[in-house]
Design an enzyme around this catalytic site. Structure first.
Site, PDB file in Angstrom:
ATOM      1  N   CYS A  83       0.668  -1.357  -0.052  1.00 15.47           N
ATOM      2  CA  CYS A  83       0.170  -0.118  -0.119  1.00 15.47           C
ATOM      3  C   CYS A  83       0.727   1.130   0.080  1.00 15.47           C
ATOM      4  O   CYS A  83       0.119   2.296  -0.119  1.00 15.47           O
ATOM      5  CB  CYS A  83      -0.985  -0.066   1.083  1.00 15.47           C
ATOM      6  N   GLY A 116     -14.111  -6.374  -3.800  1.00 13.40           N
ATOM      7  CA  GLY A 116     -14.059  -7.581  -2.424  1.00 13.40           C
ATOM      8  C   GLY A 116     -12.698  -7.296  -1.919  1.00 13.40           C
ATOM      9  O   GLY A 116     -12.007  -6.265  -2.100  1.00 13.40           O
ATOM     10  N   CYS A 214     -13.899   0.835   6.893  1.00  7.01           N
ATOM     11  CA  CYS A 214     -12.787   0.115   5.901  1.00  7.01           C
ATOM     12  C   CYS A 214     -12.906   0.956   4.527  1.00  7.01           C
ATOM     13  O   CYS A 214     -13.751   1.304   3.967  1.00  7.01           O
ATOM     14  CB  CYS A 214     -13.354  -1.447   5.591  1.00  7.01           C
TER      15      CYS A 214
END
Length: 396
Positions: A83, A116, A214
């Site tokens: 990330c 997802g 999230c």
């Protein structure tokens, strides 16, 4: 010394979108590169090196993404640091300019994500997350069906709440703030305001985390043109934003031993990187008016306030309740909406943070402008692990 520090001459973004709405990574990257070159008022032919960041893609996707903007034959280096990939590309671009091997370098990051939760794509070889999962599984053995990243960061949030008594509502307020900020950002994915009750009532994921706490799977691209002050002067460029200091850190033994879920998700990595940056820039956290930090989950924003020294250990709840993390408070955190609301295309996130802070320092952030911003801090973390902290400063 400041005369030699690399400058950010131009930044560009492709609007972040959910996977169902986005184009392919080549289309997005071309938009971001062309925007950054136009902003810098340079041509691709002026760029001497390219660092292209992405997490999910085949080898040399960086070259493929660049070719739509032009094929100049310069070196293209592909970067993957999870990330923190976008900031890792930026770190390499800065290193090249600072070291004198290039006068004008392009850092670009992109991601074409699937819907997802994040998952492993290579199940026939050792995973880099085995040590991380072992620590979390030992603490929460009955929750292995929860998404991987949510277990790590949700576990860290639980550990923080157990240590300091932080209320679930405090974590939820981070999403409320993110959406409020994103409402002023046309590049953000989620711009509709939400309430604390709506955040808490969204589907439960793990620990204190609900779905609205999230970050979403996102597609997008960002780019930045980094140049030397000498190049900027020769070309008459707007180079009023310098990279005053930058540091990258990786894991030490304390990430895993003794088991501490805050360190597992990068608390100590971030603290070390921030300390190095504050020392090198001669600027302390109390002097920073605006920060783009890595809020992949609400828990990580709470933890990052303290790892970056924005508030003392154990005081994040008061920091939030006092409104010190938003406009009118001590430091505006994630004016873009952050990863929670702007979106988190892994390879592009670090460049999007860079773009937001450059606009803030130039006074070009529109309705989300932080008044009087002359320095800005960026925090981008990738487990596995790497943390990049960058200090920007407006110079005359």
């Amino acid at each position: 010394m400041t005369e030699h520090r690399p400058r950010v001459a131009g930044v560009g973004l492709a609007k972040f979108e959910t996977p169902s709405k986005s184009g392919d990574y080549c289309e997005m990257t071309e938009v971001a590169i062309r925007a950054a070159l136009r902003d810098a008022r340079v041509d691709l032919a002026d760029v001497e090196q390219v660092y292209a960041g992405y997490v999910y893609g085949d080898s040399t996707s960086g070259q493929n993404a660049l070719y739509g903007s032009g094929m100049t034959g310069v070196p293209v280096v592909n970067v993957n640091n999870n990330c923190s990939t976008g900031s890792s590309a930026l770190w390499l671009a800065r290193q090249a300019v600072l070291g004198g091997t290039a006068d004008c370098v392009l850092a670009v990051g992109f991601e074409q994500m699937r819907p997802g939760a994040l998952g492993a794509h290579w199940d026939d070889r050792p995973t880099p997350f085995a040590r991380f999962s072992a620590v979390v599984d030992a603490r929460y053995p009955d929750h292995r069906d929860a998404p991987l990243a949510a277990r790590y960061f949700g576990g860290a949030g639980l550990a923080y709440a157990e240590r300091y008594g932080t209320k679930p509502e405090t974590f939820a307020q981070i999403t409320v703030k993110a959406r409020r900020h994103a409402a002023q950002n046309p590049n953000a994915v989620f711009r509709t305001p939400v309430s604390v009750a709506e955040v808490l009532d969204s589907p439960h994921i793990f620990g204190m985390l609900t779905r609205l706490q999230c970050c979403p799977p996102t597609c997008g691209a960002g780019a930045a043109v980094i140049c030397s002050p000498e190049f900027a002067r020769r070309r008459g460029l707007d180079a009023r934003v310098e990279i005053a200091a930058q540091a990258m850190t990786t894991d030490q033994p304390t990430t895993f031993d003794p088991p501490d879920l805050l360190n597992l998700v990068g608390y100590d990595m971030a603290a070390r990187a921030a300390h190095q940056v504050y020392e090198a820039a001669g600027i302390g956290p109390e002097e920073i008016p605006v920060v783009e930090l890595h809020d992949c989950f609400t828990a990580n924003e709470i933890i990052s306030y303290e790892s970056l020294g924005l508030t003392p250990p154990g005081t994040a709840e008061k920091f939030v309740e006092d409104g010190d993390n938003t406009y009118g408070g001590r430091v505006v955190t994630n004016p873009s909406g952050g990863l929670l609301a702007k979106g988190h295309p892994l390879g592009a996130t670090g460049l999007a943070q860079c773009a937001e802070l450059v606009w803030q320092l130039r006074g070009q952030a529109g309705d989300r402008q932080v008044s009087g911003a002359n320095v800005a801090l960026q925090h981008n973390i990738g487990l596995g692990g790497a943390c990049v902290v960058t200090m920007y400063r407006k110079v005359d």
